[in-house]
Scaffold this active site. Sequence first.
Site, PDB file in Angstrom:
ATOM      1  N   PRO A   1       4.102   8.764  -3.616  1.00  0.00           N
ATOM      2  CA  PRO A   1       4.376   9.143  -5.011  1.00  0.00           C
ATOM      3  C   PRO A   1       3.493   8.342  -5.961  1.00  0.00           C
ATOM      4  CG  PRO A   1       6.136   7.762  -4.135  1.00  0.00           C
ATOM      5  CD  PRO A   1       5.239   8.067  -2.987  1.00  0.00           C
TER       6      PRO A   1
ATOM      7  N   TYR B   1      12.034  -1.995 -10.221  1.00  0.00           N
ATOM      8  CA  TYR B   1      12.830  -1.043 -10.989  1.00  0.00           C
ATOM      9  C   TYR B   1      14.320  -1.257 -10.710  1.00  0.00           C
ATOM     10  CZ  TYR B   1       8.196   0.862 -11.779  1.00  0.00           C
ATOM     11  OH  TYR B   1       6.874   1.000 -12.129  1.00  0.00           O
TER      12      TYR B   1
ATOM     13  N   ARG C   1      12.496   3.898  -0.468  1.00  0.00           N
ATOM     14  CA  ARG C   1      11.350   2.996  -0.618  1.00  0.00           C
ATOM     15  C   ARG C   1      11.848   1.649  -1.081  1.00  0.00           C
ATOM     16  NH1 ARG C   1       5.291   3.626  -3.141  1.00  0.00           N
ATOM     17  NH2 ARG C   1       4.955   4.345  -1.011  1.00  0.00           N
TER      18      ARG C   1
ATOM     19  N   ARG D   1      -4.128   5.877  -3.469  1.00  0.00           N
ATOM     20  CA  ARG D   1      -5.425   5.934  -4.156  1.00  0.00           C
ATOM     21  C   ARG D   1      -6.484   6.683  -3.350  1.00  0.00           C
ATOM     22  NH1 ARG D   1      -2.969   1.252  -5.381  1.00  0.00           N
ATOM     23  NH2 ARG D   1      -2.885   0.571  -7.556  1.00  0.00           N
TER      24      ARG D   1
ATOM     25  N   GLN E   1      10.574  11.569  -5.203  1.00  0.00           N
ATOM     26  CA  GLN E   1      11.167  10.241  -5.350  1.00  0.00           C
ATOM     27  C   GLN E   1      11.941  10.215  -6.665  1.00  0.00           C
ATOM     28  OE1 GLN E   1       8.864   6.639  -6.733  1.00  0.00           O
ATOM     29  NE2 GLN E   1       9.092   6.044  -4.585  1.00  0.00           N
TER      30      GLN E   1
ATOM     31  N   CYS F   1       2.537   8.009 -10.055  1.00  0.00           N
ATOM     32  CA  CYS F   1       2.816   8.395 -11.439  1.00  0.00           C
ATOM     33  C   CYS F   1       1.559   8.948 -12.101  1.00  0.00           C
ATOM     34  CB  CYS F   1       3.326   7.193 -12.230  1.00  0.00           C
ATOM     35  SG  CYS F   1       4.977   6.647 -11.754  1.00  0.00           S
TER      36      CYS F   1
END
Length: 358
Positions: A24, A183, A231, A325, A100, A26
């Site tokens: 995932p 988070y 995760r 990436r 996610q 963003c």
Amino acid sequence: MSLKLFSPWTLRSVELRNRICVAPMCQYSTPDGVASDWHMVHLGSRAVGGAGLVMAEASAVSPEGRISPRDLGIWTDAQARALAPIVAFMKEQGAVTAIQIAHAGRKASTQPPFLGGHPIAANTEDGWEPVGPSALPFSHGHTSPHAMGERDLEKVRKDFVAATRRALAAGFQVLELHMAHGYLLHNFLSPISNQRTDTYGGSLENRMRLPLEITDAVRAAWPEHLPLWVRISATDWVRGGWDLEQSVTLSKILKTHGVDVIDCSSGGMTPDAVIPAGPGFQTPFASAIRQKAGIPTVAVGLITEAIQAEHILVTEQADGVALARELLRNPYWPLHAAWELGVDVAWPEQYDRARPCS
């Protein structure tokens, strides 16, 4: 030739065509949380590119759960409806579809990275008050989060369940709970951000309480035949923080709560952590959790080469690999990896039709 990287992977009723997962990532590309044509192209091209599983970015379960005002969301039915055609297209291309779901916790209300990533004050037009287990800001420049009370805890449990139901309505086949990268659920796990003195803080058992409550509520709402992933940040990379030993304990318990895969990342809890990043630097976490907790794992983090990914799997350090990436740079990495390793995989039908006759 048959290699581990291109072997099928069955999880409950779902079969991945290979062990390559799109992590995932963003995109910070929506002002209202609603997926757009960009998401269709971004996610769809990686399904066309041959990945076994394509996971949509961290999708906020509530407006206050966003990292930034431009985050993808799944707190409304309209957001779920916008994702549905994207999910359908990815399935048509042979990819297993995943999402996610997340809450940013004390790292919420910031500008997206391309605008500097700075905190946005709660009393401004684009800002809101972050929440967390304790009133401890992420850094000196961040707003102190509101320490969550019972009403807040109940709301976030309900938000995750509602997001789960919307993910199912959109057609996703795999759901991942975000308990990493500093988070909200990671905030409760780590003693760095959780200094509560009630039943949600202090001991490891107490710090795991909210993440496990949410896991149970989500697993009850998510169909039995579909896989649930989590995760985690396997370590905070900070002395006295969350670490691998606690991650193994959590993973063992998550397995008994109906979780199928641990997606092994690290870091994100503090801005000053010293992280020894290098090729495959997080793979040892996936290996340790797989062996000690007895649960399938996904390795992620600077996996860029086909032979590197194959080595991780054939040496049984993980059950799958996730690329981020590298798949931004090359959506067709799985097809190129197959060619490089000498594996015969099917081209997308449309591309095969376009080949010259001679």
